[in-house]
Design a protein around this motif. Structure first.
Motif, PDB file in Angstrom:
ATOM      1  N   ASN A   1     -11.165  40.091  -1.146  1.00 29.66           N
ATOM      2  CA  ASN A   1      -9.881  40.763  -0.978  1.00 29.66           C
ATOM      3  C   ASN A   1      -8.809  40.092  -1.828  1.00 29.66           C
ATOM      4  N   GLN A   2      -7.760  40.844  -2.126  1.00 31.76           N
ATOM      5  CA  GLN A   2      -6.847  40.466  -3.200  1.00 31.76           C
ATOM      6  C   GLN A   2      -5.417  40.927  -2.920  1.00 31.76           C
TER       7      GLN A   2
ATOM      8  N   THR B   1      -4.944  43.615   0.330  1.00 35.51           N
ATOM      9  CA  THR B   1      -6.100  44.411   0.736  1.00 35.51           C
ATOM     10  C   THR B   1      -6.876  43.776   1.881  1.00 35.51           C
TER      11      THR B   1
ATOM     12  N   TYR C   1     -15.808  43.355   0.893  1.00 40.66           N
ATOM     13  CA  TYR C   1     -15.971  42.344  -0.145  1.00 40.66           C
ATOM     14  C   TYR C   1     -17.448  42.206  -0.515  1.00 40.66           C
TER      15      TYR C   1
ATOM     16  N   PHE D   1      -9.394  48.141  -6.684  1.00 30.38           N
ATOM     17  CA  PHE D   1      -9.332  47.528  -5.365  1.00 30.38           C
ATOM     18  C   PHE D   1      -9.696  48.581  -4.337  1.00 30.38           C
TER      19      PHE D   1
ATOM     20  N   MET E   1     -15.263  44.612  -7.245  1.00 29.44           N
ATOM     21  CA  MET E   1     -13.999  44.399  -6.538  1.00 29.44           C
ATOM     22  C   MET E   1     -13.875  43.001  -5.961  1.00 29.44           C
TER      23      MET E   1
ATOM     24  N   THR F   1     -11.594  39.497 -10.724  1.00 34.15           N
ATOM     25  CA  THR F   1     -12.077  39.355  -9.353  1.00 34.15           C
ATOM     26  C   THR F   1     -13.119  38.237  -9.291  1.00 34.15           C
TER      27      THR F   1
ATOM     28  N   ARG G   1      -3.459  42.826 -10.858  1.00 37.49           N
ATOM     29  CA  ARG G   1      -4.023  41.950  -9.834  1.00 37.49           C
ATOM     30  C   ARG G   1      -3.435  40.560 -10.014  1.00 37.49           C
TER      31      ARG G   1
END
Length: 668
Positions: free
Chosen positions: A561-562, A545, A549, A527, A558, A73, A575
């Protein structure tokens, strides 16, 4: 405007929540079903149960052979993807679409008329339509535009003085773009301008209401006494597509565009009457509830668009019900009937299913064009009753029909079937549907009739609702649920269900604490707030997602967003992508040769709550500061892709491909 995703709870009924159903399951299992069954329900499959928090996630999975390890991340202002893949951005908000006379203006000085000829703002759901099954380098991308960020849309003037011109610019930044894309060997995918296919459908584009509710008195206005002619589509969130080649765009948080106040309880059930800051009602009469109380009833529908006919009129299909639609997942039943699954994205709202009366005819495309105008609408009820094999639990689809459901027949507030469809939420209340934690995207497995839905989060969960499946007073992380109708027939009213994954944070909470998430969640793939969802052709589940954040507290580690990729059978999750500062990752589709994946970055630059948000001068709010200093927090995508114009953050579409040119999902 991100607050529109966090609307106040408008529920009326005291129906069971999904948490209460899960708690019944937990207690029943603890009393007699045995530990193995308990683990299989509340955790992920056995392959994932053996992994520890420190395992980097390299458990073997043939589906994930091309995705061997999660990427880390981050909280920076750029996109990262897994090694072996390359990414670039196209179609940013404000780029020209119809012609080059309305080009991007970095100071946000484009007029309302120019915005109507440019790519819209805040990209969301989308679908790629190839020109033919064997045409791999050209097609149409249908692309939603959900809402706007005024601090970036208007520039230094921000909202004062407030004018009709500014309201129309915001309206024209909403809706849908139909973009002719072409791929060549040097520059890759790019828009074809001009093209007869390119089209902007905005919040002011003429369209029609069709189906059982069309013409109802609640849909009539002074400008449209027929109740069938509507101007515009708004808050276009996620999407669907049909086997006959049309695009479905879904109207979600439509309530925030109307102001002036309302005491109508049926308006309040949808959150209508509370101004969310758009201010259109101050300068445009149809958004003023005091003058046009029926105008909001003309929004909250699924809209069908023919992307290949730029002269066609979009149709709002009232048979699919009115609520805050996230997406519309379409499948064909064994007898040819069309089935559509839909979620209502708000806390404690419902899951719906539509089954057409007519049958799909693959040999006669014209005969399919109005299949979504006639059919039965259902709402879901989940129970704690185990299936005979003890592996899942039972649920039921409840028919929302005024004549055939006795509970609705007795409901005076819903005198006709048209009223049932216009006030689908109230109908769900009356029949005892299960209140869910913000049901968002629905996705159907390509090889078996198993359906998945993201339940994004519920930050209003009461302490009395704490249980083994959601042992937190607030469900900050969300989960993904799946079900299958009995016999694999989507027309059948009984289904079985379980949970695929509970998101959570094992960096903050110990293993065994449900706030850590189920066993598939490790320090390498954690997440929160699963939102977008989709299967590729091989059966991999892609999770996008839209959550916090802040990278702190319950969200520690985390980052931004991912997007993740999962093997739904093995319960393994990797991920794959992390987005830029302040964004949501949403919308995904593929080229028909599998070499390109398109993914959207929405609202980069929403700084509130981000660890890199700028420090403010005393007495100044963040939006006003960013309006005057639009690059203070983000200038993505220009900051990463210099060929794209800058001046302020812009939503854009990512083009993701394998570095070696092979199909995106090929083994390496």
């Amino acid at each position: 405007m991100k607050a529109m995703k966090d609307n106040p709870v408008t529920r009326e009924a005291e129906n069971h929540t999904f948490t209460e159903i899960v708690d019944q399951v937990r207690r029943r299992l603890l009393q007699g079903a045995g530990g193995a069954t308990l683990l299989s329900f509340f955790a992920s499959p056995a392959a994932a149960l053996a992994r520890s928090l420190d395992d980097p996630g390299t458990t073997v999975s043939s589906l994930l052979a091309a995705f061997p390890r999660s990427i880390p991340t981050h909280s920076h202002d750029y996109v990262t993807v897994m090694d072996g893949y390359v990414v670039r951005a196209i179609l940013p908000w404000g780029d020209p679409l119809l012609d080059f006379s309305a080009s991007w203006r970095p100071d946000a000085s484009a007029s309302a008329e120019e915005q109507a000829r440019q790519i819209g703002d805040n990209h969301d759901g989308m679908h790629f339509f190839p020109f033919g099954p064997n045409v791999y380098d050209q097609g149409l991308l249908a692309l939603n535009h959900e809402y706007t960020n005024y601090e970036y849309l208007f520039g230094k003037e921000y909202t004062e003085p407030w004018t009709r011109e500014k309201a129309m610019k915001a309206i024209n930044a909403h809706g849908v773009s139909i973009v002719h894309l072409q791929r060549d060997g040097q520059s890759g995918w790019r828009p074809v301008i001009p093209s007869r296919y390119n089209r902007r459908i905005t919040g002011d584009t003429p369209m029609v209401l069709t189906g059982p509710a069309a013409g109802h008195p609640l849909l009539r206005t002074s400008a449209d006494p027929t109740g069938t002619q509507v101007r515009g589509t708004l808050n276009n969130c996620a999407n669907g597509f049909t086997p006959w080649g049309t695009y479905l765009t879904c109207e979600e948080n439509f309530n925030g565009y109307f102001g002036g106040g309302s005491t109508d309880p049926l308006h309040q059930r949808y959150g209508i009457g509370k101004d969310n800051g758009y201010r259109w009602y101050e300068v445009i009469e149809r958004f003023d509830l005091r003058r046009e109380p029926n105008e909001p009833n003309r929004f909250g529908w699924v809209v069908e668009i023919d992307p290949f006919d730029p002269q066609s009129t979009p149709k709002k299909r009232t048979a699919l019900g009115r609520f805050k639609h996230e997406n519309a997942a379409v499948t064909i039943a064994p007898d040819g009937r069309v089935v559509v699954y839909m979620g209502d994205d708000e806390r404690y709202e419902y899951l719906y299913r539509f089954v057409s009366h007519g049958r799909y005819d693959p040999g006669n495309p014209a005969a399919n064009r109005d299949l979504l105008d006639s059919g039965d609408l259902y709402v879901a009820r989940f129970t704690a009753d185990p299936t005979p094999d003890g592996q899942r639990f039972r649920g039921q689809w409840i028919l929302l029909d005024k004549e055939r459901n006795p509970l609705l027949a007795a409901e005076a507030r819903l005198p006709t079937q048209a009223d049932v469809l216009i006030h689908a939420r109230l109908a769900g209340d009356v029949v005892g549907a299960t209140k869910m934690d913000r049901p968002e995207w629905v996705a159907i497995h390509p090889h078996r009739r198993e359906v998945y839905v993201t339940l994004t989060n519920n930050n209003r969960r009461k302490a009395s609702e704490v249980d083994a499946a959601n042992p937190r007073a607030e469900n900050l992380w969300g989960q993904i649920l799946r079900w299958q109708e009995n016999g694999g027939d989507p027309r059948v009213d009984e289904f079985s269900w379980d949970l695929f994954v509970l998101a959570g944070n094992p960096l903050v909470y110990p293993r065994g604490d449900a706030r850590a998430g189920s066993a598939a969640i490790t320090k390498d793939n954690l997440f929160n707030s699963p939102d977008g969802l989709g299967f590729d052709a091989a059966g991999r589940l892609w999770i996008l997602t839209d959550g916090s954040y802040s990278n702190a507290g319950p969200y520690q580690g985390m980052g931004n967003n991912q997007m993740l990729v999962a093997d739904p059978d093995a319960g393994l999750i990797r991920r794959f992508l992390v987005g830029p500062s302040g964004c949501e990752i949403t919308g995904l589709t593929w080229s028909n040769d599998g070499r390109t994946m398109f993914v959207n970055v929405q609202h980069p630059g929403e700084a509130e709550g981000h660890p890199r948000a700028p420090a403010l001068p005393a007495g100044q709010d963040l939006a006003t500061y960013l309006a005057a200093h639009p690059t203070a927090f983000s200038e993505w995508p220009h900051s990463q892709f210099r060929e794209l114009g800058g001046g302020r953050p812009r939503s854009a579409t990512l083009v993701i491909e394998r570095a070696d040119g092979a199909p995106v999902f090929a083994a390496r």
